[in-house]
Write a protein that holds these residues in place. Structure first.
Motif, PDB file in Angstrom:
ATOM      1  N   VAL A 160      36.768  79.839  49.971  1.00 29.89           N
ATOM      2  CA  VAL A 160      36.116  78.892  50.872  1.00 29.89           C
ATOM      3  C   VAL A 160      36.942  78.795  52.167  1.00 29.89           C
ATOM      4  CG1 VAL A 160      35.383  76.501  51.194  1.00 29.89           C
ATOM      5  CG2 VAL A 160      35.169  77.587  48.944  1.00 29.89           C
ATOM      6  N   PRO A 161      36.306  78.948  53.329  1.00 25.97           N
ATOM      7  CA  PRO A 161      37.055  78.950  54.599  1.00 25.97           C
ATOM      8  C   PRO A 161      37.383  77.534  55.088  1.00 25.97           C
ATOM      9  CG  PRO A 161      34.730  79.354  55.029  1.00 25.97           C
ATOM     10  CD  PRO A 161      34.878  79.307  53.530  1.00 25.97           C
ATOM     11  N   TRP A 162      38.184  76.817  54.318  1.00 29.90           N
ATOM     12  CA  TRP A 162      38.523  75.441  54.683  1.00 29.90           C
ATOM     13  C   TRP A 162      39.157  75.401  56.069  1.00 29.90           C
ATOM     14  CZ3 TRP A 162      36.062  72.401  51.619  1.00 29.90           C
ATOM     15  CH2 TRP A 162      35.937  72.684  50.264  1.00 29.90           C
ATOM     16  N   ARG A 163      38.784  74.393  56.828  1.00 30.94           N
ATOM     17  CA  ARG A 163      39.350  74.237  58.175  1.00 30.94           C
ATOM     18  C   ARG A 163      40.872  74.096  58.095  1.00 30.94           C
ATOM     19  NH1 ARG A 163      36.482  70.189  59.651  1.00 30.94           N
ATOM     20  NH2 ARG A 163      34.875  71.308  60.815  1.00 30.94           N
ATOM     21  N   ASP A 164      41.352  73.369  57.072  1.00 32.57           N
ATOM     22  CA  ASP A 164      42.787  73.263  56.825  1.00 32.57           C
ATOM     23  C   ASP A 164      43.137  74.249  55.718  1.00 32.57           C
ATOM     24  OD1 ASP A 164      45.368  72.637  56.020  1.00 32.57           O
ATOM     25  OD2 ASP A 164      45.089  70.478  56.249  1.00 32.57           O
ATOM     26  N   PRO A 165      43.838  75.341  56.030  1.00 28.31           N
ATOM     27  CA  PRO A 165      44.104  76.379  55.026  1.00 28.31           C
ATOM     28  C   PRO A 165      44.866  75.882  53.801  1.00 28.31           C
ATOM     29  CG  PRO A 165      44.612  77.171  57.236  1.00 28.31           C
ATOM     30  CD  PRO A 165      44.359  75.698  57.353  1.00 28.31           C
ATOM     31  N   GLU A 166      45.637  74.783  53.926  1.00 30.33           N
ATOM     32  CA  GLU A 166      46.398  74.289  52.776  1.00 30.33           C
ATOM     33  C   GLU A 166      45.499  73.783  51.656  1.00 30.33           C
ATOM     34  OE1 GLU A 166      50.281  72.497  52.832  1.00 30.33           O
ATOM     35  OE2 GLU A 166      50.087  72.234  55.004  1.00 30.33           O
ATOM     36  N   VAL A 167      44.253  73.466  51.984  1.00 29.84           N
ATOM     37  CA  VAL A 167      43.316  72.998  50.960  1.00 29.84           C
ATOM     38  C   VAL A 167      43.090  74.086  49.910  1.00 29.84           C
ATOM     39  CG1 VAL A 167      40.929  72.234  50.566  1.00 29.84           C
ATOM     40  CG2 VAL A 167      42.222  71.346  52.509  1.00 29.84           C
ATOM     41  N   ARG A 168      43.258  75.344  50.271  1.00 27.75           N
ATOM     42  CA  ARG A 168      42.993  76.445  49.343  1.00 27.75           C
ATOM     43  C   ARG A 168      43.881  76.400  48.104  1.00 27.75           C
ATOM     44  NH1 ARG A 168      42.177  81.875  53.135  1.00 27.75           N
ATOM     45  NH2 ARG A 168      40.433  81.053  54.387  1.00 27.75           N
ATOM     46  N   ALA A 169      44.999  75.709  48.168  1.00 26.61           N
ATOM     47  CA  ALA A 169      45.899  75.634  47.016  1.00 26.61           C
ATOM     48  C   ALA A 169      45.341  74.756  45.904  1.00 26.61           C
ATOM     49  CB  ALA A 169      47.263  75.107  47.455  1.00 26.61           C
ATOM     50  N   ALA A 170      44.352  73.927  46.222  1.00 23.10           N
ATOM     51  CA  ALA A 170      43.807  72.972  45.250  1.00 23.10           C
ATOM     52  C   ALA A 170      42.512  73.490  44.645  1.00 23.10           C
ATOM     53  CB  ALA A 170      43.556  71.619  45.922  1.00 23.10           C
ATOM     54  N   PRO A 171      42.438  73.665  43.325  1.00 27.84           N
ATOM     55  CA  PRO A 171      41.161  74.035  42.714  1.00 27.84           C
ATOM     56  C   PRO A 171      40.097  72.957  42.895  1.00 27.84           C
ATOM     57  CG  PRO A 171      42.987  74.402  41.196  1.00 27.84           C
ATOM     58  CD  PRO A 171      43.534  73.622  42.346  1.00 27.84           C
ATOM     59  N   THR A 172      40.517  71.679  42.894  1.00 32.07           N
ATOM     60  CA  THR A 172      39.573  70.563  42.997  1.00 32.07           C
ATOM     61  C   THR A 172      39.619  69.977  44.397  1.00 32.07           C
ATOM     62  OG1 THR A 172      39.928  70.012  40.663  1.00 32.07           O
ATOM     63  CG2 THR A 172      38.926  68.320  42.053  1.00 32.07           C
ATOM     64  N   VAL A 173      38.438  69.858  45.021  1.00 29.31           N
ATOM     65  CA  VAL A 173      38.348  69.319  46.375  1.00 29.31           C
ATOM     66  C   VAL A 173      37.237  68.280  46.410  1.00 29.31           C
ATOM     67  CG1 VAL A 173      38.042  69.853  48.820  1.00 29.31           C
ATOM     68  CG2 VAL A 173      39.116  71.544  47.310  1.00 29.31           C
ATOM     69  N   HIS A 174      37.552  67.120  46.987  1.00 28.34           N
ATOM     70  CA  HIS A 174      36.562  66.050  47.141  1.00 28.34           C
ATOM     71  C   HIS A 174      36.050  66.054  48.579  1.00 28.34           C
ATOM     72  CE1 HIS A 174      39.083  63.949  43.834  1.00 28.34           C
ATOM     73  NE2 HIS A 174      38.092  64.617  43.289  1.00 28.34           N
ATOM     74  N   LEU A 175      34.729  66.021  48.732  1.00 26.81           N
ATOM     75  CA  LEU A 175      34.104  66.009  50.051  1.00 26.81           C
ATOM     76  C   LEU A 175      33.265  64.751  50.202  1.00 26.81           C
ATOM     77  CD1 LEU A 175      32.813  69.710  50.284  1.00 26.81           C
ATOM     78  CD2 LEU A 175      35.064  68.800  50.931  1.00 26.81           C
ATOM     79  N   GLY A 176      33.427  64.092  51.341  1.00 24.34           N
ATOM     80  CA  GLY A 176      32.611  62.900  51.570  1.00 24.34           C
ATOM     81  C   GLY A 176      33.112  62.058  52.716  1.00 24.34           C
ATOM     82  N   GLY A 177      34.136  62.545  53.422  1.00 25.70           N
ATOM     83  CA  GLY A 177      34.655  61.777  54.534  1.00 25.70           C
ATOM     84  C   GLY A 177      35.680  60.751  54.098  1.00 25.70           C
ATOM     85  N   GLY A 178      35.851  59.727  54.929  1.00 26.63           N
ATOM     86  CA  GLY A 178      36.831  58.688  54.657  1.00 26.63           C
ATOM     87  C   GLY A 178      36.409  57.733  53.559  1.00 26.63           C
ATOM     88  N   HIS A 179      37.282  56.784  53.242  1.00 29.44           N
ATOM     89  CA  HIS A 179      37.021  55.904  52.098  1.00 29.44           C
ATOM     90  C   HIS A 179      35.787  55.036  52.308  1.00 29.44           C
ATOM     91  CE1 HIS A 179      39.383  53.076  54.631  1.00 29.44           C
ATOM     92  NE2 HIS A 179      38.719  52.132  53.998  1.00 29.44           N
ATOM     93  N   ARG A 180      35.533  54.611  53.537  1.00 23.75           N
ATOM     94  CA  ARG A 180      34.351  53.769  53.773  1.00 23.75           C
ATOM     95  C   ARG A 180      33.059  54.576  53.579  1.00 23.75           C
ATOM     96  NH1 ARG A 180      37.890  51.918  57.760  1.00 23.75           N
ATOM     97  NH2 ARG A 180      38.443  49.700  57.560  1.00 23.75           N
ATOM     98  N   GLU A 181      33.061  55.819  54.061  1.00 23.79           N
ATOM     99  CA  GLU A 181      31.869  56.656  53.893  1.00 23.79           C
ATOM    100  C   GLU A 181      31.599  56.947  52.422  1.00 23.79           C
ATOM    101  OE1 GLU A 181      30.136  61.065  55.193  1.00 23.79           O
ATOM    102  OE2 GLU A 181      31.863  60.214  56.249  1.00 23.79           O
ATOM    103  N   ILE A 182      32.657  57.215  51.669  1.00 28.44           N
ATOM    104  CA  ILE A 182      32.476  57.484  50.238  1.00 28.44           C
ATOM    105  C   ILE A 182      31.978  56.236  49.521  1.00 28.44           C
ATOM    106  CG2 ILE A 182      33.716  57.980  48.087  1.00 28.44           C
ATOM    107  CD1 ILE A 182      35.417  59.945  49.648  1.00 28.44           C
ATOM    108  N   ALA A 183      32.548  55.076  49.845  1.00 30.06           N
ATOM    109  CA  ALA A 183      32.089  53.835  49.208  1.00 30.06           C
ATOM    110  C   ALA A 183      30.626  53.568  49.517  1.00 30.06           C
ATOM    111  CB  ALA A 183      32.959  52.665  49.673  1.00 30.06           C
TER     112      ALA A 183
END
Length: 491
Positions: A296-319
């Motif tokens: 996955v071409p994550w904008r932040d390449p360090e994200v590639r180290a994590a098998p699990t990724v949460h998408l949804g924006g900041g805490h208010r948007e997720i809530a």
């Protein structure tokens, strides 16, 4: 036959392991063509690439008492623990990354690092006791006072709007909101706070491991142990009426309350039937499996180290998104959980072909194909993702129920995760596993300690069956090798 178990999800299999090792004759019945329930893996688009059909990452599989004693590693199941447990990309701030190393996580969080440490380090120190506390039958006084004292105020705080005042930057609150969203309900909430503290601290304790080769490896190890101790497993054998297993001295049902009503019908007392009928189901999950050509071409390449990724924006948007789903509304930008198993298990990839696992939360019974909504969230944080997709397959909420009738309306948690339903799951009772029918017990995620792959509902129900139906007051040894009855006292 001493025991019949209906359903071979992780709880049914855990019960089968315990009871077969106790020397009982055990038969398990599965409607599907293979055992596993929410632990199945298979090929979908390419014969060389394995996809996990339901669960893919197993922090509680490493933490629960059942799996600690069962010892997957000694059975040849390698749990790959990644350097980064999970990640959370943001639009206008650096991605949050919960590394397995607490020190490294705190360093990346900058000014909020010390606050993150104060919140989670005490839980990490008492991790095994906290897992035992949360995954108990919730009917006994907690034996681990320090664990309870560390967990309770943090869960209460994280379940309230005050939680985000702990931090000065948006990254840490987003990391916790993404974990809290695993509770599949309104946020903030007490269940969400408890889940955030349980799974959040495990990121820095046992980690969030991925089974090498896929989740099916866990099933295969449990099935092999049951068979080695005389148990039998009957696949392609749906049980439609309890009378089909009436010859067993005890019956354990790894099913939802709705399915129990179907199986037992009028044999259940009216009052108990009415209580089961009032059991509420929660939001649903809708899933998309992708075959992609590259990471996955994550904008932040360090994200590639994590098998699990949460998408949804900041805490208010997720809530806002999760609370909308709880109210039966489909959000424009849903919370999405992404798992790239090759980040922890590179052997799952083939040249130019890799599996990608995703799901989003939707209202119960929502029939809409989630592919576009999930793809849009991926594009938001990984521009160019669409160009990597070779094939995809969607499972809507109703299709999840078709796949497994215990997922009522697509609710993979086996019932709404609310305060009242965690205490009365499926009904308010001293023994939540027993039913009014003699010798018939529930052992699904609709009983304590609730959903996820931990095997503890099956473990607790099997313990009760041994004591009440067979007069066996000690648990068998669960490590590989011949069972030793009485080696461990009842807990």
């Amino acid at each position: 036959m001493d025991v019949a178990i209906v359903g071979t999800g992780p709880n049914g299999l855990a019960a089968g392991v315990v009871l077969a090792r106790a020397g009982l004759t055990v038969a398990l019945f599965e409607a599907g063509s293979t055992p596993g329930g929410g632990l199945r893996s298979t090929t979908l688009f390419d014969s060389e690439v394995v996809h996990d059909i339901c669960s893919a990452v197993h922090p509680l599989g490493a933490a629960s008492r059942f799996f600690r004693e069962f010892d997957l590693g000694a059975r040849g199941v390698e749990m790959c623990v990644p350097s980064a447990s999970y990640a959370h990309p943001l639009d206008d701030a650096p991605a949050g990354i919960a590394f397995h190393s607490l020190d490294r996580t705190c360093e990346r969080l900058g000014r909020d690092g010390a606050r993150w440490r104060r919140l989670l380090e005490p839980l990490v120190r008492h991790s095994e006791s906290i897992a035992d506390l949360v995954l108990s039958d919730q009917r006994h006084v907690p034996p681990h006072v320090l664990a309870a004292a560390a967990l309770a105020p943090r869960a209460l705080l994280q379940g309230s709007p005050l939680a985000n005042r702990l931090f000065t930057e948006p990254t840490a609150p987003a990391l916790l909101a993404g974990v809290a969203a695993h509770s599949l309900g309104r946020l903030p909430s007490l269940p969400g706070g408890a889940v955030a503290m349980l799974l959040g601290h495990l990121a820095h304790a046992g980690g969030w491991p991925v089974p090498k080769g896929g989740s099916q490896r866990i099933v295969d190890a449990m099935v092999a142990d049951i068979k080695a101790h005389g148990g039998t497993i009957h696949t392609g054998t749906p049980i439609e009426d309890l009378r089909e297993v009436a010859s067993a001295r005890a019956v354990l049902l790894n099913v939802s309350p709705t399915v129990l009503l179907d199986l037992a019908g009028s044999r259940l007392p009216t009052r108990y039937r009415d209580r089961l009928a009032r059991f509420r189901y929660g939001p649903a999950s809708a899933k998309v499996d992708f075959l992609v050509s590259e990471p996955v071409p994550w904008r932040d390449p360090e994200v590639r180290a994590a098998p699990t990724v949460h998408l949804g924006g900041g805490h208010r948007e997720i809530a806002a998104s999760e609370s909308a789903v709880q109210r039966g509304r489909r959000p424009a930008n849903p919370f999405v959980l992404v798992v790239d198993p090759t980040a922890a298990d590179p052997d799952r990839a083939r040249p130019g072909k890799r599996p990608l696992w995703t799901y989003c939360h939707v209202p119960n019974g929502d029939p809409v194909d989630p592919t576009e909504a999930i793809t849009a969230q991926l594009e938001r944080f990984a521009p160019g993702f669409r160009d990597t997709v070779l094939a995809s397959r969607a499972i809507t909420a109703p299709e999840f129920e078709t796949y497994n009738r215990n997922y009522v309306g697509g609710d993979i948690a086996g019932g709404a995760v609310t305060v009242s339903q965690m205490l009365a799951r499926p009904t308010l009772s001293v023994d939540p596993y027993a039913t009014p029918l003699r010798g018939v017990y529930l052992c699904s995620g609709s009983t304590p300690p609730g959903p996820s792959v931990h095997g503890m509902a099956g473990y607790h129900a099997a313990r009760n069956v041994l004591r009440k139906e067979f007069g066996i007051r000690t648990l068998p040894r669960l490590q590989p090798g011949p069972p030793v009855n009485g080696a461990e006292g009842m807990r």
